[in-house]
Design a protein around this motif. Structure first.
Motif, mmCIF file in Angstrom:
data_model
loop_
_atom_site.group_PDB
_atom_site.id
_atom_site.type_symbol
_atom_site.label_atom_id
_atom_site.label_comp_id
_atom_site.label_asym_id
_atom_site.label_seq_id
_atom_site.Cartn_x
_atom_site.Cartn_y
_atom_site.Cartn_z
ATOM 1 N N LEU A 1 32.392 34.845 44.681
ATOM 2 C CA LEU A 1 33.268 36.023 44.831
ATOM 3 C C LEU A 1 33.693 36.588 43.468
ATOM 4 N N ARG A 2 33.729 35.714 42.461
ATOM 5 C CA ARG A 2 34.062 36.192 41.110
ATOM 6 C C ARG A 2 33.033 37.214 40.619
ATOM 7 N N ARG A 3 31.778 37.101 41.099
ATOM 8 C CA ARG A 3 30.758 38.100 40.701
ATOM 9 C C ARG A 3 31.169 39.481 41.209
ATOM 10 N N TYR A 4 31.709 39.514 42.421
ATOM 11 C CA TYR A 4 32.218 40.789 42.963
ATOM 12 C C TYR A 4 33.385 41.291 42.111
ATOM 13 N N GLU A 5 34.308 40.390 41.790
ATOM 14 C CA GLU A 5 35.477 40.805 40.997
ATOM 15 C C GLU A 5 35.036 41.359 39.641
ATOM 16 N N ARG A 6 34.111 40.665 38.982
ATOM 17 C CA ARG A 6 33.650 41.141 37.666
ATOM 18 C C ARG A 6 32.965 42.497 37.787
ATOM 19 N N TRP A 7 32.298 42.702 38.889
ATOM 20 C CA TRP A 7 31.566 43.947 39.117
ATOM 21 C C TRP A 7 32.537 45.129 39.241
ATOM 22 N N ARG A 8 33.640 44.927 39.976
ATOM 23 C CA ARG A 8 34.456 46.072 40.368
ATOM 24 C C ARG A 8 35.778 46.223 39.604
ATOM 25 N N LYS A 9 36.378 45.120 39.146
ATOM 26 C CA LYS A 9 37.758 45.213 38.658
ATOM 27 C C LYS A 9 37.837 46.050 37.376
ATOM 28 N N GLY A 10 36.896 45.784 36.436
ATOM 29 C CA GLY A 10 36.918 46.523 35.176
ATOM 30 C C GLY A 10 36.687 48.009 35.414
ATOM 31 N N ASP A 11 35.754 48.298 36.298
ATOM 32 C CA ASP A 11 35.416 49.680 36.599
ATOM 33 C C ASP A 11 36.625 50.420 37.197
ATOM 34 N N ASN A 12 37.294 49.752 38.148
ATOM 35 C CA ASN A 12 38.478 50.369 38.761
ATOM 36 C C ASN A 12 39.571 50.586 37.721
ATOM 37 N N ALA A 13 39.709 49.617 36.792
ATOM 38 C CA ALA A 13 40.744 49.747 35.754
ATOM 39 C C ALA A 13 40.442 50.939 34.846
ATOM 40 N N ILE A 14 39.165 51.142 34.523
ATOM 41 C CA ILE A 14 38.803 52.276 33.651
ATOM 42 C C ILE A 14 39.170 53.603 34.329
ATOM 43 N N VAL A 15 38.854 53.708 35.624
ATOM 44 C CA VAL A 15 39.172 54.962 36.323
ATOM 45 C C VAL A 15 40.694 55.149 36.393
ATOM 46 N N GLN A 16 41.419 54.056 36.660
ATOM 47 C CA GLN A 16 42.893 54.143 36.691
ATOM 48 C C GLN A 16 43.414 54.663 35.355
ATOM 49 N N ARG A 17 42.904 54.069 34.260
ATOM 50 C CA ARG A 17 43.391 54.447 32.923
ATOM 51 C C ARG A 17 43.015 55.879 32.589
ATOM 52 N N TYR B 1 41.157 39.822 42.316
ATOM 53 C CA TYR B 1 40.605 40.347 43.569
ATOM 54 C C TYR B 1 40.170 39.216 44.499
ATOM 55 N N VAL B 2 39.960 38.010 43.932
ATOM 56 C CA VAL B 2 39.373 36.952 44.771
ATOM 57 C C VAL B 2 40.049 35.598 44.568
ATOM 58 N N LEU B 3 39.949 34.788 45.590
ATOM 59 C CA LEU B 3 40.314 33.372 45.577
ATOM 60 C C LEU B 3 39.219 32.684 46.406
ATOM 61 N N PRO B 4 39.176 31.370 46.474
ATOM 62 C CA PRO B 4 38.173 30.757 47.338
ATOM 63 C C PRO B 4 38.320 31.279 48.773
ATOM 64 N N HIS B 5 37.259 31.790 49.344
ATOM 65 C CA HIS B 5 37.200 32.285 50.729
ATOM 66 C C HIS B 5 38.088 33.518 50.961
ATOM 67 N N PHE B 6 38.394 34.230 49.890
ATOM 68 C CA PHE B 6 39.282 35.392 50.045
ATOM 69 C C PHE B 6 38.898 36.508 49.055
ATOM 70 N N ALA B 7 38.930 37.765 49.539
ATOM 71 C CA ALA B 7 38.686 38.910 48.644
ATOM 72 C C ALA B 7 39.527 40.111 49.068
ATOM 73 N N LEU B 8 39.938 40.896 48.080
ATOM 74 C CA LEU B 8 40.661 42.147 48.337
ATOM 75 C C LEU B 8 39.715 43.327 48.106
#
Ligand code: FAD
Length: 430
Positions: free
Chosen positions: A349-365, A292-299
């Motif tokens: 930005l990795r804190r944001y990714e850790r917060w949301r990516k796993g959660d989104n994956a669980i809902v997808q699954r 979801y993230v790179l330096p200075h970038f987020a999706l």
């Protein structure tokens, strides 16, 4: 709108924007407003010209979203909920699910969980318009329409954004909110996984002979689910899932044949279809960005993930992304203001990714599991599903827990999404 600017007017300013957001749909516009309200300078890019002439008397548009309490809270926190709620939306209080090959059925009700409703079905255009009205009034936001970005360079301290006419802008943070086929995701080189469901959704609004009773009705059958989502004035939005090769057929039916087809798909649950509005079709694809993230970038939003829409979670997850990203960045900025550290560096930005990516994956699954279970393929699966539905209906604690999770959002909610408001009952029982 007074804050629309031209690219040429920006090029000689030598300004480093705090945040540049690509995509002004529901998620991008929410992200822009949330950052601006926290004092960031925001440039919002939208490739389409704005169409803000939504009117109460106009026809019902095909795209709607079932919004959860968490999304309602985000919009309340940003000050746009009143505008959304004032336009022909409808709170639904009940949800009824059944299948055509057995007597199995399950009923969810807001009163069983002591809530005034189970959410709201709102036309997407109403949400976008409410957000853009607030954006138009905000001094921290400038809007750039119809321009196309052609390159992104993530440098040491900024994201450098080049447009097709070679003009370049700089931002501390670039946010990709440009939907499922995100160009920003591609330009920064983030890969994604993809799964085609071989299914499509036909959507559109209809009027029915019988009142919808502020209930969302979902029927499972051989070809896929069919749903009525209750809206204002006894209008329901339909979500009709078909094998993808039937999309052209369903979109090509004349109005009378389309009515008959819906009556058949719905088992006449709400009687005859008396009027149909514009319809649209979408092939269904699950996508998930590898990062979801790179330096200075987020999706955020569909640029980061798309899911099967049958549980109506896609934009709700995207709004949680927006709220979580802004909260992460604000926390870093406020903690680090003293020593001027960089709040858009990757470790933040990795804190944001850790917060949301796993959660989104669980809902997808879980949607995947749901989709598998409700495909009527063979006898043993059919009886497993019937037992699942019947048991679900009997075990009230489990049933109520599930519906509370779906309504309020699961896990660690961003502050903007937390319940701070007294939600009032607002029914339109058709
Ligand atoms: C049939 C169906 C039913 C659904 N029902 C529900 C539901 O009930 N509940 C729910 O929560 N979700 C639902 N969803 C999902 C929901 O619609 C999406 O998750 C949501 O629209 C995503 O919003 P977004 O802002 O991330 O992306 P989008 O809505 O795709 O917005 C992206 C924006 O970016 C702009 N853009 C694109 N490229 C560029 C560019 N290069 N430069 C500038 N701008 C650009 C676009 O013009 C657009 O305005 C459903 C989806 C489908 C297909």
């Amino acid at each position: 709108m007074k804050n629309i600017v031209s690219l040429e007017s920006l090029q000689n300013q030598n300004k480093v924007w705090d945040v540049v957001i690509v995509g002004g749909g529901m998620v991008g516009a929410t992200t822009a407003l949330a950052f601006a309200q926290q004092g960031f300078s925001v440039l919002l890019l939208e490739r389409q010209q704005l169409n803000l002439d939504w009117s109460e008397e106009g026809d019902y548009r095909p795209r709607v979203s079932a919004l959860t309490r968490a999304s309602e809270n985000i919009f309340r926190s940003l000050g746009v909920w009143e505008t959304i709620q004032n336009h022909r939306n409808c709170a639904f209080t009940d949800m009824h699910i059944w299948e055509d090959i057995s007597a199995a059925e399950v009923h969810f009700s807001a009163k069983d969980i002591d809530e005034p409703n189970l959410g709201y079905v709102v036309e997407n255009d109403i949400v976008v318009n409410a957000l853009w009205q607030a954006i138009a009034d905000h001094d921290n936001i400038k809007v750039l329409l119809g321009e196309s970005i052609s390159a992104v360079n993530l440098a040491d301290e900024t994201a450098d954004i080049t447009f097709s006419n070679q003009i370049m802008l700089q931002a501390k943070l670039l946010v990709g909110a440009d939907g499922a086929l995100s160009k920003t995701r591609e330009l920064v080189g983030i890969d994604h996984t993809e799964h085609e469901y071989q299914q499509c959704a036909i959507v559109g609004c209809v009027e029915t002979e019988l009142p919808h009773q502020a209930t969302c009705w979902q029927r499972y059958q051989q070809t896929g689910p069919f749903a009525f989502l209750s809206m204002a004035n006894n209008v329901s939005s339909i979500a009709w899932y078909l094998p993808v090769e039937k999309m052209a057929w369903a979109l090509g039916l004349n109005a009378e044949d389309f009515k008959l087809a819906i009556e058949q798909a719905s088992g006449l649950k709400l009687g005859k279809i008396t009027k149909v509005y514009e319809r649209a079709g979408f092939p269904l694809v699950r996508r998930h960005a590898n990062q979801y993230v790179l330096p200075h970038f987020a999706l955020v939003g569909d640029a980061a993930h798309t899911i099967h829409p049958q549980a109506g979670q896609g934009v709700n997850l995207g709004l949680l992304d927006a709220a979580a990203l802004v909260e992460t960045v604000v926390t870093a900025r406020d903690a680090e203001a003293q020593d001027q550290k960089d709040w858009s560096r990757k470790s933040v930005l990795r804190r944001y990714e850790r917060w949301r990516k796993g959660d989104n994956a669980i809902v997808q699954r879980s949607m995947e599991g749901f989709d598998w279970l409700f495909k009527q393929e063979n006898e043993s699966k059919n009886s497993l599903r019937s037992s699942f539905i019947s048991l679900g209906n009997k075990f009230l604690t489990v049933k109520n827990w599930l519906v509370k999770q779906a309504l309020n959002g699961r896990g660690d909610l961003p502050t903007l999404a937390k319940q701070k408001y007294k939600t009032t009952k607002r029914l339109n029982r058709g």
